[in-house]
Scaffold this active site. Structure first.
Site, PDB file in Angstrom:
ATOM      1  N   LYS A 312       0.755  -1.236   0.090  1.00  0.00           N
ATOM      2  CA  LYS A 312      -0.034  -0.251  -0.181  1.00  0.00           C
ATOM      3  C   LYS A 312       0.950   1.239   0.080  1.00  0.00           C
ATOM      4  CE  LYS A 312      -3.803   0.290   2.347  1.00  0.00           C
ATOM      5  NZ  LYS A 312      -4.890   0.860   1.284  1.00  0.00           N
ATOM      6  N   ASP A 411     -13.467   3.190   8.510  1.00  0.00           N
ATOM      7  CA  ASP A 411     -13.724   2.814   7.021  1.00  0.00           C
ATOM      8  C   ASP A 411     -14.313   1.491   7.150  1.00  0.00           C
ATOM      9  OD1 ASP A 411     -14.830   3.339   4.562  1.00  0.00           O
ATOM     10  OD2 ASP A 411     -12.785   3.580   3.649  1.00  0.00           O
TER      11      ASP A 411
END
Length: 607
Positions: A312, A411
């Site tokens: 990431k 999230d």
């Protein structure tokens, strides 16, 4: 109905979370380029802001700074509306088969440093307005069908270092100052490069070979360098031998770019070199992109020992303490170890990059398995969905109640719950909100998340808590049961409820539970267990955060303890709320056509 829907959305979603001028410009770009149904599918108004869209990068203030659309095989053209992206620094459309003229409005992108439109079908003239881009460094327009001359205005750009306009149909004289650039290429046109300025259209390459004098100097330089290196190496060996014989325990690290394999002090977390991850991901190739969210893109990679990883790249990390602060925050994530949490393998830092490395999850995400399956793929059966629900709950419970300090995800959704080879739920992206917002309190200026998944109090105040995660978890349960997205405008054809939560509430009130269940399951599910999961989801998504259960309570309810009592209590509250609504309706004599319908009251209630 349209007006009613608009008012409902204004009540539930503050205006600030709708895509602003940036989002409008990007949607216009997608439309003008005629993106296919499979291209840029997440470019839609259902996200908090364009910064969560693929191929888009923003700065920490949620301003779009980069749009990269290379090799996309578009069939349309560019839109002048792109001028709304006033903070755009990089725009790349290389090899995407776009056509039309280059809009003169590009000259209004005052922050632009890199414009690459190479290998398309653009025609017409190079806009002279590009001479307004005082920060422009790279202008790549090669391999198009451009006509006219090279604008004189480009010669006034103070920062331009690379101009490539080769393989077009340009004509006329190339401005003299443009031969002073570090890199240029005017070949493959009808340009006059040598009559007045004794210049070539393309800088001479090195194939002609250096002079004999240069060759001798090069050879002597190589021999001298090798000799110095040999002497230095021999001295180093002697020095090390002496140290060893004196009983010293020295450790000598030679930092060679691309070969560094250092480990930092805490745990088993590994520090990767940039070159190592670059090789593993094929230079972060777009074909290796697994997904993109509010924190950055995720790339599939393979290390030299054939270990599969997911990398990431954080897009908006900033820290007052640089590497040290980043490592402290990474350490916080690394110590959160649980079977239902994605394990962090290591990280990489450079002056401009922050990357996190995780194990590759073979079955990707829950969202992928629910909605992106292909013919022949295994669907998530009901027992697996129950296992995912419980595993996710246990992972979040650990973050909220067993980590010190506690970690809030911010999230939670099906796309952030990954599945290992045994289809065990693994919560990903936890801790990244803290990692990115290292200088902020729990009140954030940028709401992170995806429309339909975000708790109402987080939208309205910017304040997040563990109960914010509980709301997101409740929506994820509804995704598991229905297989549907949290927000779906296709439902407008039959009803007003574009939000999955409202859609399920309506069907639950009407006792139409069978209509809620994912059609891919057919009849292979237990209705009592479906009802239980829906009840847990509705308890988790109550408007008031104080009314929502803690994740430890959710775990117990999924295991069959305490749900009946909580559900009965919630039902009585709902009855009271409905009676209050009916009282108000009688008092003000609202008719059926009133825009202030029942859904609007429910959406605004308790906020």
């Amino acid at each position: 109905m349209d007006l009613a829907l608009a008012l409902i959305f204004l009540v539930f979603f503050p205006v600030s979370v709708f895509p602003d001028a940036q989002g409008d410009a990007l949607i216009a770009l997608k439309t003008s380029l005629k993106a296919s149904e499979t291209q840029l599918t997440d470019w839609n108004p259902n996200q908090v802001n364009p910064c969560t869209w693929s191929n888009v990068i923003c700065d920490p203030s949620a301003r779009v700074t980069s749009v990269s659309l290379s090799s996309m095989n578009f069939t349309g053209s560019l839109t002048p509306k792109i001028a709304a992206l006033q903070n755009l620094t990089i725009f790349t459309l290389q090899g995407s088969f776009a056509s039309g003229v280059i809009p003169k409005e590009f000259g209004n992108l005052s922050s632009l440093t890199n414009l690459n439109l190479e290998n398309n079908h653009f025609y017409g003239e190079i806009p002279s307005s590009l001479g307004n881009l005082k920060k422009l460094q790279f202008l790549i327009l090669s391999q198009n069908n451009l006509t006219g001359s090279v604008p004189e205005s480009l010669a006034t750009l103070p920062n331009l270092i690379n101009l490539q306009v080769d393989s077009n149909n340009l004509s006329g004289q190339v401005p003299a100052h443009l031969f002073q650039l570090s890199q240029y290429n005017y070949s493959g046109n009808h340009l006059n490069c040598g009559v007045n300025y004794a210049q070539q259209c393309e800088p001479p390459d090195d194939d002609s070979g250096p002079s004999e004098k240069s060759k001798v100097g090069l050879i002597l330089g190589v021999i001298g360098g090798f000799f110095v290196f040999f002497i230095f190496g021999a001295s180093l060996i002697v020095w090390l031998s002496k140290g060893k014989h004196r009983g010293y325990k020295r450790e000598v690290f030679v930092d060679v770019a691309g070969e560094v394999d250092r480990r930092i002090a805490f745990g088993q977390l590994r520090r990767f070199s940039w070159r190592e991850l670059q090789l593993a991901t094929d230079s972060f190739s777009e074909k290796n992109v697994l997904g993109q969210g509010g924190f950055g893109k995720v790339y599939k990679g393979v290390l030299s020992d054939n270990t599969k990883i997911a990398v990431k790249r954080l897009t908006d990390y900033e820290s007052p303490g640089g590497d040290a602060a980043f490592q402290r925050e990474v350490e916080m994530i690394s110590v959160a170890v649980h079977k239902n949490l994605l394990r962090l393998i290591g990280f990489c830092t450079t002056p401009t990059e922050r990357l996190l490395v995780y194990p590759f999850m073979q079955n990707l995400s829950v969202a992928h398995c629910l909605r992106e399956i292909k013919p022949g793929d295994k669907i998530l059966d009901w027992p697996t969905r129950k296992k995912v629900a419980l595993g996710t709950a246990r992972g979040l419970e650990y973050l909220h109640e067993h980590c010190n300090p506690k970690i809030i995800h911010r999230d939670v959704k099906a796309a952030n719950v990954l599945l290992d080879e045994d289809f065990e739920a693994v919560v990903g992206d936890f801790g990244l909100a803290k990692l990115v917002d290292v200088r902020k309190t729990n009140v954030t200026t940028q709401v992170r998340g995806t429309m339909g998944h975000i708790a109402p109090e987080y939208l309205s105040t910017g304040k997040s808590s563990e109960r914010t995660d509980v709301f997101g978890y409740g929506i994820m349960l509804l995704e598991l049961v229905t297989g549907q997205r949290a927000i779906d405008f296709s439902r407008l054809e039959e009803e007003d409820d574009v939000l999955l939560l409202d859609h399920v509430k309506k069907l639950e009130r009407e006792k139409r539970l069978a209509d809620i269940v994912d059609g891919n399951l057919h009849t292979n599910y237990n209705m009592e267990e479906v009802e239980m999961m829906i009840q847990v989801a509705l308890l988790c998504t109550q408007a008031s955060p104080e009314d929502r259960p803690a994740m430890s309570e959710v775990v117990r309810m999924l295991e069959g303890e305490g749900l009946a009592e909580r559900w009965e209590e919630w039902q009585s509250v709902e009855v009271t709320r409905r009676q209050e609504y009916e009282r108000l309706q009688r008092r003000f004599d609202w008719g059926e056509d009133s825009v202030y319908n029942q859904e609007a009251i429910e959406l605004s209630g308790g906020r």
